[in-house]
Each structure stands twice: as structure tokens, then as C-alpha cells.
Motif scaffolding. Sequence first.
Motif, mmCIF file in Angstrom:
data_model
loop_
_atom_site.group_PDB
_atom_site.id
_atom_site.type_symbol
_atom_site.label_atom_id
_atom_site.label_comp_id
_atom_site.label_asym_id
_atom_site.label_seq_id
_atom_site.Cartn_x
_atom_site.Cartn_y
_atom_site.Cartn_z
ATOM 1 N N GLY A 1 54.592 25.032 41.852
ATOM 2 C CA GLY A 1 55.091 25.319 43.185
ATOM 3 C C GLY A 1 56.601 25.445 43.292
ATOM 4 N N VAL A 2 57.298 25.664 42.183
ATOM 5 C CA VAL A 2 58.758 25.796 42.221
ATOM 6 C C VAL A 2 59.143 27.138 42.853
ATOM 7 N N ASP A 3 60.414 27.286 43.167
ATOM 8 C CA ASP A 3 60.942 28.563 43.655
ATOM 9 C C ASP A 3 61.099 29.467 42.440
ATOM 10 N N LYS A 4 60.036 30.178 42.100
ATOM 11 C CA LYS A 4 60.022 30.935 40.849
ATOM 12 C C LYS A 4 61.125 31.991 40.763
ATOM 13 N N PRO A 5 61.340 32.824 41.795
ATOM 14 C CA PRO A 5 62.399 33.835 41.664
ATOM 15 C C PRO A 5 63.783 33.254 41.400
ATOM 16 N N ALA A 6 63.981 31.958 41.767
ATOM 17 C CA ALA A 6 65.284 31.327 41.555
ATOM 18 C C ALA A 6 65.438 30.759 40.143
ATOM 19 N N ARG A 7 64.369 30.726 39.376
ATOM 20 C CA ARG A 7 64.469 30.185 38.024
ATOM 21 C C ARG A 7 65.352 31.088 37.166
ATOM 22 N N PRO A 8 66.265 30.499 36.439
ATOM 23 C CA PRO A 8 67.193 31.327 35.648
ATOM 24 C C PRO A 8 66.584 31.803 34.334
ATOM 25 N N VAL A 9 66.940 32.999 33.974
ATOM 26 C CA VAL A 9 66.667 33.554 32.649
ATOM 27 C C VAL A 9 67.970 34.192 32.193
ATOM 28 N N MET B 1 65.919 34.972 38.219
ATOM 29 C CA MET B 1 65.113 36.172 37.977
ATOM 30 C C MET B 1 65.275 37.178 39.107
ATOM 31 N N LEU B 2 65.301 36.708 40.352
ATOM 32 C CA LEU B 2 65.458 37.617 41.483
ATOM 33 C C LEU B 2 66.737 38.431 41.366
ATOM 34 N N HIS B 3 67.824 37.799 40.992
ATOM 35 C CA HIS B 3 69.098 38.500 40.882
ATOM 36 C C HIS B 3 69.088 39.510 39.735
ATOM 37 N N ARG B 4 68.341 39.219 38.689
ATOM 38 C CA ARG B 4 68.226 40.177 37.586
ATOM 39 C C ARG B 4 67.472 41.424 38.052
ATOM 40 N N VAL B 5 66.424 41.217 38.846
ATOM 41 C CA VAL B 5 65.673 42.361 39.380
ATOM 42 C C VAL B 5 66.559 43.179 40.323
ATOM 43 N N LEU B 6 67.295 42.505 41.189
ATOM 44 C CA LEU B 6 68.180 43.219 42.123
ATOM 45 C C LEU B 6 69.255 44.000 41.385
ATOM 46 N N ALA B 7 69.723 43.476 40.263
ATOM 47 C CA ALA B 7 70.728 44.198 39.473
ATOM 48 C C ALA B 7 70.159 45.483 38.887
ATOM 49 N N ALA B 8 68.859 45.478 38.582
ATOM 50 C CA ALA B 8 68.226 46.668 38.007
ATOM 51 C C ALA B 8 68.109 47.802 39.018
ATOM 52 N N VAL B 9 68.221 47.483 40.319
ATOM 53 C CA VAL B 9 68.151 48.506 41.364
ATOM 54 C C VAL B 9 69.437 48.527 42.176
ATOM 55 N N ALA C 1 59.552 39.885 42.015
ATOM 56 C CA ALA C 1 60.841 39.209 41.801
ATOM 57 C C ALA C 1 60.881 38.450 40.488
ATOM 58 N N ASP C 2 59.765 38.428 39.748
ATOM 59 C CA ASP C 2 59.720 37.654 38.503
ATOM 60 C C ASP C 2 59.664 38.564 37.287
ATOM 61 N N LEU C 3 60.484 39.627 37.312
ATOM 62 C CA LEU C 3 60.572 40.567 36.190
ATOM 63 C C LEU C 3 61.967 40.475 35.571
ATOM 64 N N ALA D 1 67.985 48.750 34.657
ATOM 65 C CA ALA D 1 68.222 49.978 35.408
ATOM 66 C C ALA D 1 67.617 51.178 34.682
ATOM 67 N N ALA D 2 67.690 51.190 33.361
ATOM 68 C CA ALA D 2 67.126 52.299 32.593
ATOM 69 C C ALA D 2 65.614 52.388 32.781
#
Length: 244
Positions: free
Chosen positions: A19-27, A32-40, A94-96, A101-102
Amino acid sequence: MTGYAAVVLAGGAARRMGGVDKPARPVGGRPMLHRVLAAVADADQRIVVGPSGPVPDGVRTTREEPPGGGPVAAIAAGLALLDPGTTTVALLAADLPLLTAAAVTELRRALDTPAAERERDLAAEREHDRAAEREREPAADRELDRATERASALPPRGPTVALACYVDGDGRRQQLCAVWRLPALRAALDRLAATRGGTLDGAPVRGLLTGVAVREVSWSGSGPPPWFDCDTDEDVRRAEEWSR
């Protein structure tokens, strides 16, 4: 304005992660959410649906109705914020964390490739395979094959492709790593709601694909698969290893 937008779905209970905030987990040091947003980052509009925490400047946030109503309800909520000039929309989980971007550009290019051009590409691939096979056939059989091909017409043009999505190595469509034509997505939402008494609460994403022309895309670039999603702690560990 290019008419291109991105809707990122950040809801979900993350039960397999406690039940954690999955999109906020860092990779790789970033959520993860910020990585997805960077791709678009090149999208005219970026919309996050679900609890998101802080987001980059210019990113809009909203919630599905009812809260916890599932990904299709979230898609509808995201589309409600799009500008009138929007023509295509990237629909992403949000968990990709490995999305790039490519990879998104490849989906957009696949969606925009005219059907005739796509058919020519496929025909060229088939011809290459047939040429290799002919080399192993007797001369009489090769001539029969050529006569059959001359008598065959090109297949009729199919319906306009509504979305392009990645498929994994087992041929499974990655429905939340996709780019849609917006009118087709709106129509799919309306059709699905009509079959469910007017509600999208709890509707499955695969229901949107019924009767829709899909262009499946296999990842041809270098690096890890961009559609890899993180549902478990082990998935996050694998994504960390790939991102190094």
C-alpha cells in the motif's frame, strides 16, 4: 502547439507493495512518476491522475470519479482537462521507470505511419523472406510462386489505426504504454460506458480495445524494455539494476 498531450495514471492501491505510494518510489534516484513525466516533457500538456505529491511546473493533477474507481475512470478524468486542440494522447502508467522519450517517440511515429506505408514495409519484409525461401525451391516451384504473386492484389486498406502500444516478448499488449488518437479514445470510453450502464467505475482497460484498430509495436531500441512496470519490490530492484 502540436496537439500532443500525455495522461499519466498514478492511482492504484499498490497492494503487492504493502500500500505504499508506488509512483513516489525512487528508481535511479528519482520517483518513478517523475521519470515517466520526463519521458513526455515535449507534450503540450501533461496531466497526472491520482495522488501525486509534488510535480514539475506545468503538470496538472486531478482525481478520478469516484476516487479509487480504477484506471478507465482515471483516463476519463484526465481527458476532461485536455485543451480543445489536442489530437493525440500518450496514455501511461506512473510505474514505468524505464520509459524514455525515444520510446514514446517510436509509438507516436507508429501511430502516424500511413497504412499504405506500413503495408509496403510489411510487404518488403515478406518478400525478403520469400526470396530466401525460393533459393531453396526447385525452379518450377519458383515460377509458380511468381505467377501466384502477380495474380494477387494488395489487401484492402483496413480501418484507421486508433492507437499504438508496445507488446512484450510474449505478445501481450502493454495498454498503459500507448499513444491514442484522441477522438478514438473518447469514442472507446463512450462505448464502454454504454455497456456498463453509463459508468466507468471499475471498468477494465482492455475493454477500451474492443473493435479498435491497434498497431502493436515491439521495442527495437537499445536498453531495457520501456514498458516494464513495477508491481512488486522485486520489480523495483530489477528496474534499479537496468537504470544504472
